[in-house]
Structures are given as structure tokens and as C-alpha cells.
Design an enzyme around this catalytic site. Structure first.
Site, PDB file in Angstrom:
ATOM      1  N   HIS A 151      60.479  32.384  84.454  1.00 13.04           N
ATOM      2  CA  HIS A 151      59.176  31.733  84.644  1.00 13.04           C
ATOM      3  C   HIS A 151      58.099  32.522  83.903  1.00 13.04           C
ATOM      4  CE1 HIS A 151      60.399  29.682  88.687  1.00 13.04           C
ATOM      5  NE2 HIS A 151      61.498  30.153  88.107  1.00 13.04           N
ATOM      6  N   SER A 152      56.880  32.044  84.015  1.00  4.97           N
ATOM      7  CA  SER A 152      55.718  32.845  83.664  1.00  4.97           C
ATOM      8  C   SER A 152      54.596  32.449  84.635  1.00  4.97           C
ATOM      9  CB  SER A 152      55.280  32.589  82.219  1.00  4.97           C
ATOM     10  OG  SER A 152      54.613  31.359  82.079  1.00  4.97           O
ATOM     11  N   TYR A 153      53.658  33.320  84.948  1.00  4.06           N
ATOM     12  CA  TYR A 153      53.460  34.611  84.312  1.00  4.06           C
ATOM     13  C   TYR A 153      53.203  35.649  85.395  1.00  4.06           C
ATOM     14  CZ  TYR A 153      48.551  33.377  85.185  1.00  4.06           C
ATOM     15  OH  TYR A 153      47.382  32.990  85.781  1.00  4.06           O
ATOM     16  N   ASN A 179      60.092  24.242  92.172  1.00  3.10           N
ATOM     17  CA  ASN A 179      60.486  25.526  92.735  1.00  3.10           C
ATOM     18  C   ASN A 179      60.160  25.633  94.212  1.00  3.10           C
ATOM     19  OD1 ASN A 179      61.892  27.920  92.067  1.00  3.10           O
ATOM     20  ND2 ASN A 179      59.990  29.091  92.194  1.00  3.10           N
ATOM     21  N   ARG A 180      59.865  24.511  94.820  1.00  2.00           N
ATOM     22  CA  ARG A 180      59.755  24.403  96.270  1.00  2.00           C
ATOM     23  C   ARG A 180      60.573  23.209  96.778  1.00  2.00           C
ATOM     24  NH1 ARG A 180      55.180  26.940  94.517  1.00  2.00           N
ATOM     25  NH2 ARG A 180      54.212  28.452  95.942  1.00  2.00           N
ATOM     26  N   TYR A 183      54.020  36.243  97.902  1.00  2.00           N
ATOM     27  CA  TYR A 183      53.655  35.414  99.051  1.00  2.00           C
ATOM     28  C   TYR A 183      54.879  34.631  99.508  1.00  2.00           C
ATOM     29  CZ  TYR A 183      53.043  32.626  94.811  1.00  2.00           C
ATOM     30  OH  TYR A 183      53.217  32.043  93.577  1.00  2.00           O
ATOM     31  N   GLU A 188      59.237  36.647  86.145  1.00  2.00           N
ATOM     32  CA  GLU A 188      57.922  36.159  85.732  1.00  2.00           C
ATOM     33  C   GLU A 188      57.503  36.973  84.518  1.00  2.00           C
ATOM     34  OE1 GLU A 188      56.292  33.644  86.924  1.00  2.00           O
ATOM     35  OE2 GLU A 188      57.133  33.263  88.916  1.00  2.00           O
TER      36      GLU A 188
END
Length: 380
Positions: A268-270, A215-216, A320, A343
Site C-alpha cells: 500500500h501507500s503511504y 481493505n475493510r 489504529y 505502507e
């Protein structure tokens, strides 16, 4: 509601079972800039020891860190030395994992049966399942509803696991589509996936470390902050955009249907967040008002089921900076007008080890939100 749904599960299997006897998860809170810098340095320099389940990006925000038993005293002493608030959130990670494993094995033994009494598939809604069970379930559904659902393998992960695409449609052409993926981070929407880390399991060049934070790894404002170029860092971005086979398969699959796709959801989580782009900047997308309004209405329906509270907003402003996430690329790169990161449960009590008895409530409330999204965009 007439919508065309595409679901992609990117599941990565762990090569060997690791045990976490005596590992504890601490919730810490950086009250000022100095203590936050201590946590950031700890993550950057000792990621081989401390597993940050949440990123140390802001002050006065809970941060979950898994600590090995041999380093518990050192960690506690460090927190006390810098006056960082801390408490034990999970006293023994292995005990939680073992409890979930027993639930999963119990679910396999209690196979669902058809009316004739013959076994259909071993997946149920009371335990987490591994990839073969998931694929068995998908094949059974596709066979039972051939005019509604089809499955295909669009690629394989680094470890050789299938990346399965599910298409749900009543047929016809020119329909708007919704694309949903799970497994980039941790998928807890359904029992159709094991809990898997976002780090894909390929070895990193120039180091003995394994794994890239997928995810980056997407090519939209890639590596402009909120990720690491260090191959052993938890937020390692891969060294180049789309360096990982898994992110390239997702890219190619989405681009193949981007002209009809109006919504991208990545599950996604969480933390219980409903996030919009952008991750690379605090500036908001041009259509943020529409994104936010739809998210509010979706979350209202979600909350109405069990009272579960979600925080809504753009990734950077709520959490962030994170550059290279899939939702930023889906909107900014593929041109999909509505993109969200979900999330799911919980807010950290169980973290990535959400108990299996929350599968059904997690499903039901999330589905209510997805229905709102589908009904809204299909009416546009």
C-alpha cells in the site's frame, strides 16, 4: 534464493477524469481528545467535502486532509476555532497530478527498445503506467522468460478490468510460496500500476455513493470497529464481508495456494510502515516475536539503501483499529503464518501523489527487504 512468487494486481480505473484545481492538502494535528473528536465528526459527516488521506484515530499524529477551494476558509476557521495545528502540505493538488501526467506521457513517447531497435513495450521506470501498458509489459516478460514466469487472469473487477496473477518460479512442485498483492490500496512499489484508491467503484445499495473500502471487506473479525456501515463513508466496509468481487477473487486465489504459502505481503501507500496483524485488536499474534524479528531485519536492509525510515509494529498499536483488512484474514482466515502490510513512501509530503522520480529508489529499497523475507522463510 529459490522461492515461488505470486503477484496479484487489483487495479481499478477511474471512470472519468476529475480535476483538482485549487484543492489543497492540509496536515493537521489533534493535540487532545476534543480536537480529535472534531476531526472524526468532520470525516463522518462531511466526507462528501473533505477527503481524509489518513485516518483521524490518535492524538498527536499528523493527519492529511484534502480540502476543495470553496471550503478552504471554512476549514481553516474550524481548525483555528478548536486550536488544531494545521499547515498546507500540498498547495495545489492538480498541479502535482498534472506534473505526474506529463512525466507519464513523456515515458510513453520514449519507449524502451530492444537491441535491434524495434519497440518492445512502453512501460519504463520513470513514469506511472496504466493497465494496458502494464499488461503489455507482463506479456512481454512472460514471452521472454517462459520457464520462469507465467501470467493468468484470475478474475475481473467490477469495472471489467483484468485482475492479473503473475507466477515466478523455476519449476518443480511442493515449493513454499510468497503471495504479494498491490492495488487494494495504492500501489507505488513499481511503475506497474496507476495510483488507485482503495475504494472499489461499485455503487452502494441504498445510496447514490460509489465505492467500498476493500481493505475493510475481508471476513476476519469483519465490522468490529475501525470501519463504517454508512455507504457514503470513506471507510465503508461493504455492508457484508466479501461483498466486493475484487476481495472475493483475492480470497479464492489465495485459498487455492494457501497450503504452500508461507508469506503474504500486501503493498500500500503511504506512511513508511511495516505492519503486522492484528488490525482488530491491540493483542498480538502468537508468533509476533518471529513476525517482528523478521520485519526488523527486512527494514534494516531497506533503510541501508537510501536511509528511508520505517515504523514497525502491529496495525492497531502503530496506527489504529481496522477490522476486515486482507492481512488479518490472510493470517487468521487462510492460515498463512507470516502476513504484513507494507505502507511505502512517503510520510506525507506528497501523499498519494508520490513523484515518479521516486519509483526507482522506492523499488530498490523495498526489493532488498523482500529478499530478506524470502531468504528467511525459505530456509525454515
Amino acid at each position: 534464493m529459490r522461492a515461488l512468487f505470486f503477484f496479484l494486481a487489483t487495479i481499478s480505473a477511474i471512470a472519468a477524469q476529475k480535476h483538482y484545481n485549487g484543492y489543497q492538502v492540509f496536515e493537521v494535528n489533534a493535540k487532545d481528545k476534543t480536537s480529535l473528536e472534531v476531526l472524526i465528526k468532520l470525516q463522518n459527516e462531511r466526507s462528501d467535502v473533505y477527503d481524509f488521506w489518513t485516518e483521524p484515530r490518535n492524538t498527536n499524529r499528523p493527519i492529511d486532509i484534502m480540502v476543495p477551494p470553496a471550503f478552504t476558509k471554512i476549514f481553516v476557521d474550524l481548525m483555528q476555532a478548536f486550536d488544531i495545528d494545521y499547515k498546507v502540505k500540498i498547495a495545489d493538488v492538480e498541479r502535482v497530478i498534472e506534473a505526474n501526467r506529463k512525466e507519464r506521457e513523456s515515458g510513453v513517447r520514449n519507449k524502451l527498445r530492444s537491441r535491434s531497435g524495434a519497440p518492445r513495450y512502453s512501460l519504463n521506470w520513470e513514469s506511472y503506467s496504466d493497465l494496458p501498458v502494464i499488461e503489455e509489459f507482463l506479456n512481454e516478460l512472460a514471452a521472454a522468460y517462459p520457464n520462469l514466469m507465467t501470467t493468468s487472469v484470475v478474475g475481473q473487477s467490477y469495472e471489467g478490468n483484468n485482475m492479473n496473477l503473475v507466477k515466478i518460479s523455476t519449476g518443480g512442485s511442493g515449493k513454499k510460496a510468497i503471495f504479494i498483492d498491490g492495488g487494494i490500496s495504492c500501489l507505488l512499489l513499481t511503475p506497474m500500476a496507476i495510483v488507485t484508491p482503495s475504494l472499489q467503484m461499485g455503487p452502494n445499495e441504498g445510496s447514490a455513493c460509489i465505492g467500498t473500502d476493500m481493505n475493510r471487506n475481508f471476513d476476519f473479525h469483519w465490522d468490529e470497529g475501525g470501519s463504517s456501515d454508512l455507504p457514503c463513508a470513506e471507510t465503508y466496509n461493504g455492508g457484508a464481508a466479501f461483498s466486493e468481487i475484487e476481495s472475493r477473487v483475492i480470497r479464492d486465489t489465495i485459498l487455492g495456494i494457501a497450503n504452500q504459502t508461507v508469506v503474504y505481503l500486501t503493498v500500500h501507500s503511504y506512511g513508511q510502515y511495516w505492519l503486522t496483524p492484528w488490525g482488530y485488536t491491540a493483542e498480538l499474534p502468537a508468533n509476533y516475536d518471529q513476525l517482528y524479528d523478521l520485519a526488523v531485519r527486512a527494514v534494516d536492509k531497506l533503510t541501508a539503501v537510501y536511509g528511508t525510515q520505517y515504523t514497525i509494529g502491529s496495525s492497531t498499536n502503530v496506527l489504529y483499529v481496522n477490522t476486515g483488512p486482507s492481512d488479518d484474514w490472510a493470517m487468521g482466515g487462510a492460515g498463512i503464518p507470516y502476513a504484513y502490510t507494507l505502507e511505502l513512501r512517503d510520510t506525507g509530503k506528497y501523499g498519494f501523489e508520490l513523484p515518479a522520480d521516486q519509483i526507482i529508489p522506492n523499488n530498490l529499497e523495498t526489493w532488498e527487504a523482500i529478499k530478506v523475507v524470502a531468504e528467511d522463510v525459505m530456509a525454515m
